[in-house]
Design a protein around this motif. Structure first.
Motif, short mmCIF file in Angstrom:
data_model
loop_
_atom_site.label_atom_id
_atom_site.label_comp_id
_atom_site.label_asym_id
_atom_site.label_seq_id
_atom_site.Cartn_x
_atom_site.Cartn_y
_atom_site.Cartn_z
N GLY A 28 0.88 -1.16 0.08
CA GLY A 28 0.03 0.14 0.02
C GLY A 28 0.73 1.34 -0.13
N TYR A 29 0.20 2.44 0.10
CA TYR A 29 0.92 3.64 -0.14
C TYR A 29 0.64 4.53 1.17
CZ TYR A 29 2.75 2.63 -4.51
OH TYR A 29 3.43 1.93 -5.67
N MET A 30 1.45 5.20 1.79
CA MET A 30 1.38 6.06 2.93
C MET A 30 1.85 7.54 2.70
SD MET A 30 2.37 3.81 6.45
CE MET A 30 1.15 2.52 6.86
N ASN A 31 1.11 8.28 3.18
CA ASN A 31 1.56 9.82 3.14
C ASN A 31 1.81 10.06 4.85
OD1 ASN A 31 -0.76 10.44 4.50
ND2 ASN A 31 -1.66 11.70 2.87
N GLU A 32 2.55 11.29 5.08
CA GLU A 32 2.88 11.47 6.40
C GLU A 32 1.71 11.36 7.36
OE1 GLU A 32 5.87 14.74 8.53
OE2 GLU A 32 4.94 15.18 6.48
N GLU A 33 0.50 11.64 7.02
CA GLU A 33 -0.53 11.66 7.78
C GLU A 33 -1.03 10.42 8.14
OE1 GLU A 33 -5.26 13.60 8.00
OE2 GLU A 33 -3.94 13.75 6.42
N SER A 34 -1.28 9.46 7.14
CA SER A 34 -1.53 8.02 7.50
C SER A 34 -0.46 7.07 8.32
CB SER A 34 -1.72 7.36 6.05
OG SER A 34 -0.46 7.30 5.07
N PHE A 35 0.95 7.60 8.03
CA PHE A 35 1.89 6.96 8.83
C PHE A 35 1.72 7.45 10.22
CE2 PHE A 35 6.14 7.18 10.83
CZ PHE A 35 6.40 6.09 10.62
N LYS A 36 1.54 8.71 10.53
CA LYS A 36 1.28 8.94 11.95
C LYS A 36 0.15 8.47 12.51
CE LYS A 36 3.42 13.64 11.73
NZ LYS A 36 3.27 15.20 11.52
N LYS A 37 -1.02 8.36 11.76
CA LYS A 37 -2.23 7.50 12.37
C LYS A 37 -1.95 6.08 12.71
CE LYS A 37 -7.17 6.71 11.78
NZ LYS A 37 -8.32 7.15 10.80
N THR A 38 -0.91 5.47 11.81
CA THR A 38 -0.57 4.18 11.98
C THR A 38 0.11 3.86 13.18
OG1 THR A 38 -0.39 3.57 9.56
CG2 THR A 38 0.73 2.17 11.06
N GLU A 39 0.98 4.86 13.36
CA GLU A 39 1.85 4.73 14.76
C GLU A 39 1.00 4.90 15.82
OE1 GLU A 39 6.57 5.96 14.29
OE2 GLU A 39 5.17 7.74 14.06
N GLU A 40 0.05 5.86 15.72
CA GLU A 40 -0.83 6.49 16.91
C GLU A 40 -1.77 5.26 17.49
OE1 GLU A 40 -2.64 10.04 15.65
OE2 GLU A 40 -0.56 11.16 16.10
N THR A 41 -2.42 4.56 16.42
CA THR A 41 -3.47 3.71 16.55
C THR A 41 -2.97 2.03 16.79
OG1 THR A 41 -3.97 3.19 14.22
CG2 THR A 41 -5.19 5.20 15.52
N GLY A 42 -1.77 1.87 15.90
CA GLY A 42 -1.16 0.48 15.90
C GLY A 42 -1.95 -0.23 15.00
N LEU A 43 -2.75 0.48 14.02
CA LEU A 43 -3.40 -0.07 13.00
C LEU A 43 -2.97 0.39 11.59
CD1 LEU A 43 -6.96 -0.30 14.47
CD2 LEU A 43 -5.55 -2.12 14.41
N VAL A 44 -2.61 -0.63 10.67
CA VAL A 44 -2.15 0.11 9.38
C VAL A 44 -3.25 0.98 8.69
CG1 VAL A 44 -1.22 -0.50 7.05
CG2 VAL A 44 -0.44 -1.75 9.20
N THR A 45 -2.68 2.26 8.42
CA THR A 45 -3.55 3.11 7.82
C THR A 45 -2.82 3.65 6.66
OG1 THR A 45 -4.58 3.85 9.70
CG2 THR A 45 -4.96 5.45 7.85
N PHE A 46 -3.66 3.45 5.34
CA PHE A 46 -2.92 4.08 4.05
C PHE A 46 -3.50 5.11 3.79
CE2 PHE A 46 -2.91 -0.78 3.86
CZ PHE A 46 -1.42 -0.89 3.88
N PHE A 47 -2.87 5.75 2.47
CA PHE A 47 -3.56 6.70 1.75
C PHE A 47 -4.07 6.12 0.41
CE2 PHE A 47 -3.36 10.10 -1.27
CZ PHE A 47 -4.33 11.00 -0.61
N SER A 48 -5.36 6.23 0.06
CA SER A 48 -5.87 5.82 -0.98
C SER A 48 -5.43 6.70 -2.37
CB SER A 48 -7.35 5.41 -0.95
OG SER A 48 -7.89 5.13 -2.27
N ARG A 49 -4.78 6.26 -3.27
CA ARG A 49 -4.56 7.20 -4.41
C ARG A 49 -5.68 7.50 -4.96
NH1 ARG A 49 0.23 3.50 -7.06
NH2 ARG A 49 -1.42 2.10 -6.24
N SER A 50 -6.86 6.31 -5.26
CA SER A 50 -7.91 6.44 -6.28
C SER A 50 -8.97 7.28 -5.45
CB SER A 50 -8.52 5.08 -6.35
OG SER A 50 -8.72 4.30 -5.30
N ARG A 51 -9.30 7.15 -4.00
CA ARG A 51 -10.12 8.18 -3.18
C ARG A 51 -9.45 9.21 -2.81
NH1 ARG A 51 -12.54 3.65 0.49
NH2 ARG A 51 -10.22 3.11 0.78
#
Length: 198
Positions: A28-51
């Motif tokens: 998947g792909y991450m931007n800075e915001e999704s990376f920070k959310k992944t670190e904070e929640t412990g759940l993988v969060t991506f940035f959707s390029r299509s949406r």
């Protein structure tokens, strides 16, 4: 962790790998915001390029990816995220996006068993057979290992394959207990065999 988001126009690829089986599950792909959310929640969060928005993997299916570790590559522009998945990862229902079965090879159970026996050695819970072995000390554990080895030999000599495998499992289990009592792990045996092979 320093990540070069600029190189990929604000995005970095994130390779998702099962922490237990070592299977690569998806990319998947991450931007800075999704990376920070992944670190904070412990759940993988991506940035959707299509949406063009954040999405936490499993938010609709329930198949979340629980972060175990995050590593950056040598160029600081690709992430390797080891996870414990709640279920199939691919939107098709497959375990991985390459349609592979996400199971460890049976031989990898030796490490899992070693970790379990290490835990028993550290915690010594009452009523555990493994605890009772550790309480008896190295001489009794070694004696039990010898007894199980003899029973394995008897099974082999009698062409009793079912008993041979059953007793062989007991031999391995008691060997790991003995190794643990002596301050070693099954990987030490593997390293010795590997050095002889080369």
């Amino acid at each position: 962790m320093e990540i070069d988001f600029a190189k990929g126009n604000g995005l970095v690829p994130a390779i998702i790998q099962d922490a237990d089986t070592n299977k690569v599950l998806m990319l998947g792909y991450m931007n800075e915001e999704s990376f920070k959310k992944t670190e904070e929640t412990g759940l993988v969060t991506f940035f959707s390029r299509s949406r063009q928005q954040l999405w936490t993997k499993g938010e609709t299916s329930g198949n979340m990816l629980h972060v175990v570790s995050i590593a950056n590559d040598c160029d600081k522009d690709t992430l390797l995220i080891k996870v414990h998945p709640d279920g199939p990862v691919c939107h098709t229902g497959a375990d991985t996006c390459w349609n592979e079965v996400n199971e460890a090879e049976d031989v990898m159970f030796f490490k899992e068993l070693q970790d379990f026996i290490d835990k028993r050695h550290a915690e010594m819970p009452e009523g555990s057979y493994t605890t009772s072995l550790f309480q008896k000390g190295v001489r009794k554990i070694a004696k039990k290992f010898g007894e199980e080895s003899v029973e394995c030999v008897i099974g082999a000599m009698a062409n009793d394959d079912e008993n041979f495998i059953y007793e062989g499992a007991d031999v391995i289990y008691h060997l790991i207990v003995l190794l643990t009592e002596k301050g070693y792990r099954i990987e030490d045996i593997a390293r010795e065999l590997k050095s002889r092979h080369h």
